[in-house]
Design an enzyme around this catalytic site. Structure first.
Site, PDB file in Angstrom:
ATOM      1  N   LYS A 175       0.823  -1.322  -0.030  1.00 51.80           N
ATOM      2  CA  LYS A 175      -0.085  -0.097   0.109  1.00 51.80           C
ATOM      3  C   LYS A 175       0.877   1.146  -0.061  1.00 51.80           C
ATOM      4  CE  LYS A 175      -2.808  -1.715   3.091  1.00 51.80           C
ATOM      5  NZ  LYS A 175      -4.116  -1.992   4.262  1.00 51.80           N
ATOM      6  N   HIS A 176       1.745   1.094  -0.964  1.00 47.68           N
ATOM      7  CA  HIS A 176       2.687   2.397  -1.234  1.00 47.68           C
ATOM      8  C   HIS A 176       3.384   2.495  -2.444  1.00 47.68           C
ATOM      9  CE1 HIS A 176       5.832  -0.685   0.776  1.00 47.68           C
ATOM     10  NE2 HIS A 176       6.371  -0.021  -0.371  1.00 47.68           N
ATOM     11  N   ALA A 177       4.042   3.496  -2.820  1.00 53.63           N
ATOM     12  CA  ALA A 177       4.695   3.519  -3.981  1.00 53.63           C
ATOM     13  C   ALA A 177       6.173   3.997  -3.587  1.00 53.63           C
ATOM     14  CB  ALA A 177       4.185   4.319  -4.927  1.00 53.63           C
TER      15      ALA A 177
END
Ligand code: TYD
Length: 132
Positions: A48-50
Site C-alpha cells: 500500500k505504497h509507492a
C-alpha cells in the site's frame, strides 16, 4: 506500466537448482539492500505504497502470493509462485500484495538503502505525483 516479469536462468542438475543474480545478468541495478518477508497471514494486505526513486526485484522464493501493481491509471495483478521469476518494479508504482500461502517467503532486492522519505503512503498523493 513500469514493471516486468523476468525469467532467471536456472543452474540445475540432479542435486537441485541454483539461481545467481548479478547486475547485468538478471538484475538491472546495483543492490544496496536485501530484505525478506515471511509468516504473513493469508488475507493481510501489505505494501500500500509507492516509491519515488527505489527500484526493486521481488522474488517469491517459496510458496505464493499476489502482487497488485498500479501506475495511477491501470491496475494489474501478478501471481508469484516460482523462485525462477523476478518481478522488477521500477519507481512510481503503487503496490499491494496479499493472498500469502503459509510457506510464502518473499525476498526483495532493492536499489537503495531504506529511506522513509522515498515512500508515498497516500494513494491520492501518489496519483498526483504520477501525474494522474
Ligand atoms: P514496509 O515497507 O511498510 O512493509 P510492507 O510494504 O512490506 O508492508 O515496512 C514495514 C516496517 O519495516 C516499517 O516499520 C519500516 C521497516 N523497514 C525497515 O526498517 N527497513 C526496510 O528495509 C524495510 C523494507 C522496512
Amino acid at each position: 506500466m513500469t514493471f516486468e516479469l523476468v525469467d532467471f536462468p536456472i543452474h540445475g542438475n540432479h542435486d537441485g537448482n541454483l539461481i545467481a543474480l548479478e547486475k547485468g545478468h538478471g538484475l538491472p541495478f546495483d543492490v544496496k539492500r536485501v530484505y525478506y518477508i515471511w509468516g504473513t497471514r493469508p488475507n493481510v494486505v501489505r505494501g500500500k505504497h509507492a516509491h519515488r526513486k527505489l527500484e526493486q526485484m521481488v522474488v517469491c522464493v517459496s510458496g505464493s502470493c499476489d502482487f497488485i501493481l498500479d501506475d495511477g491509471a491501470k491496475r494489474e495483478m501478478v501471481h508469484l509462485d516460482n523462485p525462477s521469476k523476478g518481478l522488477y518494479i521500477k519507481h512510481n508504482i503503487w503496490r499491494e500484495f496479499t493472498n500469502f500461502s503459509d510457506d510464502c517467503v518473499i525476498m526483495v532486492l532493492a536499489s537503495e538503502y531504506y529511506d522513509e522519505a522515498d515512500y508515498i503512503r497516500d494513494y491520492e498523493v501518489f496519483k498526483k505525483e504520477a501525474g494522474r
